[in-house]
Design a protein around this motif. Structure first.
Motif, short mmCIF file in Angstrom:
data_model
loop_
_atom_site.label_atom_id
_atom_site.label_comp_id
_atom_site.label_asym_id
_atom_site.label_seq_id
_atom_site.Cartn_x
_atom_site.Cartn_y
_atom_site.Cartn_z
N TYR A 79 0.83 -1.21 0.00
CA TYR A 79 0.00 0.00 0.00
C TYR A 79 0.86 1.26 0.00
CZ TYR A 79 -3.49 3.43 1.40
OH TYR A 79 -4.29 4.54 1.47
N TRP A 80 1.89 1.28 0.85
CA TRP A 80 2.77 2.44 0.94
C TRP A 80 3.73 2.52 -0.25
CZ3 TRP A 80 4.35 2.28 6.79
CH2 TRP A 80 3.34 2.88 7.54
N GLY A 81 3.92 1.41 -0.95
CA GLY A 81 4.84 1.42 -2.09
C GLY A 81 6.29 1.58 -1.66
N VAL A 82 6.67 0.88 -0.61
CA VAL A 82 8.03 0.98 -0.08
C VAL A 82 9.00 0.33 -1.05
CG1 VAL A 82 9.55 0.33 1.83
CG2 VAL A 82 7.18 0.97 2.29
N GLY A 83 10.10 1.01 -1.36
CA GLY A 83 11.12 0.46 -2.25
C GLY A 83 10.87 0.82 -3.70
N ASP A 84 11.73 0.33 -4.54
CA ASP A 84 11.63 0.57 -5.98
C ASP A 84 10.46 -0.21 -6.55
OD1 ASP A 84 12.25 -0.19 -8.91
OD2 ASP A 84 13.70 1.42 -8.51
N LYS A 85 9.55 0.48 -7.22
CA LYS A 85 8.33 -0.15 -7.72
C LYS A 85 8.61 -1.24 -8.76
CE LYS A 85 3.72 1.09 -9.25
NZ LYS A 85 2.78 2.17 -9.45
N ARG A 86 9.60 -1.02 -9.62
CA ARG A 86 9.92 -2.01 -10.66
C ARG A 86 10.66 -3.21 -10.10
NH1 ARG A 86 13.85 -0.19 -13.78
NH2 ARG A 86 14.33 1.29 -12.18
N LEU A 87 11.57 -2.96 -9.17
CA LEU A 87 12.43 -4.03 -8.66
C LEU A 87 11.90 -4.69 -7.39
CD1 LEU A 87 15.88 -2.27 -9.22
CD2 LEU A 87 14.73 -3.91 -10.72
N HIS A 88 10.89 -4.09 -6.76
CA HIS A 88 10.29 -4.63 -5.54
C HIS A 88 11.34 -4.82 -4.44
CE1 HIS A 88 6.53 -5.31 -7.66
NE2 HIS A 88 7.26 -5.77 -8.66
N THR A 89 12.08 -3.76 -4.17
CA THR A 89 13.19 -3.85 -3.22
C THR A 89 12.85 -3.34 -1.82
OG1 THR A 89 13.97 -1.70 -3.97
CG2 THR A 89 14.96 -3.66 -5.00
N GLY A 90 11.59 -3.17 -1.52
CA GLY A 90 11.20 -2.62 -0.23
C GLY A 90 11.39 -3.58 0.92
N LEU A 91 11.50 -2.99 2.11
CA LEU A 91 11.56 -3.75 3.35
C LEU A 91 10.80 -2.95 4.39
CD1 LEU A 91 14.22 -5.81 4.92
CD2 LEU A 91 13.44 -3.87 6.27
N LEU A 92 9.93 -3.61 5.13
CA LEU A 92 9.13 -2.96 6.16
C LEU A 92 9.28 -3.72 7.46
CD1 LEU A 92 6.85 -0.82 6.84
CD2 LEU A 92 5.28 -2.73 6.50
N ALA A 93 9.60 -3.00 8.52
CA ALA A 93 9.63 -3.58 9.87
C ALA A 93 8.44 -3.00 10.63
CB ALA A 93 10.94 -3.24 10.57
N LEU A 94 7.60 -3.86 11.14
CA LEU A 94 6.43 -3.46 11.91
C LEU A 94 6.63 -3.96 13.33
CD1 LEU A 94 3.54 -2.25 11.85
CD2 LEU A 94 2.74 -4.57 11.35
N LEU B 219 6.08 -8.42 16.13
CA LEU B 219 7.17 -8.01 15.26
C LEU B 219 7.00 -8.72 13.92
CD1 LEU B 219 9.99 -6.79 14.60
CD2 LEU B 219 10.97 -8.80 15.71
N GLU B 220 6.94 -7.95 12.86
CA GLU B 220 6.88 -8.51 11.51
C GLU B 220 7.88 -7.76 10.65
OE1 GLU B 220 3.25 -9.32 9.30
OE2 GLU B 220 2.13 -8.89 11.14
N VAL B 221 8.64 -8.49 9.87
CA VAL B 221 9.55 -7.89 8.90
C VAL B 221 9.23 -8.53 7.56
CG1 VAL B 221 11.93 -7.45 8.26
CG2 VAL B 221 11.33 -7.61 10.67
N ARG B 222 8.91 -7.68 6.58
CA ARG B 222 8.54 -8.17 5.25
C ARG B 222 9.41 -7.49 4.21
NH1 ARG B 222 6.68 -11.66 7.72
NH2 ARG B 222 4.51 -12.14 8.05
N THR B 223 9.72 -8.24 3.17
CA THR B 223 10.49 -7.69 2.06
C THR B 223 9.68 -7.79 0.78
OG1 THR B 223 11.49 -9.81 1.47
CG2 THR B 223 12.69 -8.45 3.06
N GLY B 224 10.01 -6.93 -0.18
CA GLY B 224 9.48 -7.08 -1.52
C GLY B 224 10.18 -8.26 -2.19
N TYR B 225 9.66 -8.68 -3.33
CA TYR B 225 10.25 -9.85 -4.00
C TYR B 225 11.71 -9.63 -4.38
CZ TYR B 225 5.48 -11.56 -4.29
OH TYR B 225 4.22 -11.99 -3.97
N GLY B 226 12.05 -8.44 -4.81
CA GLY B 226 13.43 -8.15 -5.19
C GLY B 226 14.38 -8.22 -4.00
N ALA B 227 14.00 -7.59 -2.89
CA ALA B 227 14.83 -7.63 -1.69
C ALA B 227 14.91 -9.05 -1.13
CB ALA B 227 14.29 -6.67 -0.64
#
Length: 88
Positions: free
Chosen positions: A9-24, A32-40
């Motif tokens: 939803y927030w679009g964290v990371g590079d949209k094309r490469l899916h390099t986001g990482l979110l720590a909740l 505690l949840e840590v999620r990555t985009g597919y690229g990361a």
């Protein structure tokens, strides 16, 4: 899960490469949840995230040091990216 939906939803990371990482980190819920985009996720494998959380972050969280726990996460992710990530 909620963290994965928030990451998208927030679009964290590079949209094309899916390099986001979110720590909740929800202290009141002891969650505690840590999620990555597919690229990361190509570099930051689920096993590595689990190890970081259990071995490095939880001791700080149990000692009521959430800032130190997040700092350890960032440092560990940074080290993994430097070691195994794509060249700059």
């Amino acid at each position: 899960g909620f963290a994965a939906a928030l990451l998208n939803y927030w679009g964290v990371g590079d949209k094309r490469l899916h390099t986001g990482l979110l720590a909740l980190l929800l202290l009141g819920q002891r969650r505690l949840e840590v999620r990555t985009g597919y690229g990361a996720g190509r570099v930051i494998k689920p096993e590595l995230l689990q190890s970081i959380q259990e071995e490095r972050m939880l001791p700080h969280l149990r000692a009521s040091e959430p800032g130190a726990a997040l700092e350890v996460l960032v440092r560990s992710i940074s080290e993994a990216m430097e070691k195994d990530g794509p060249p700059h």
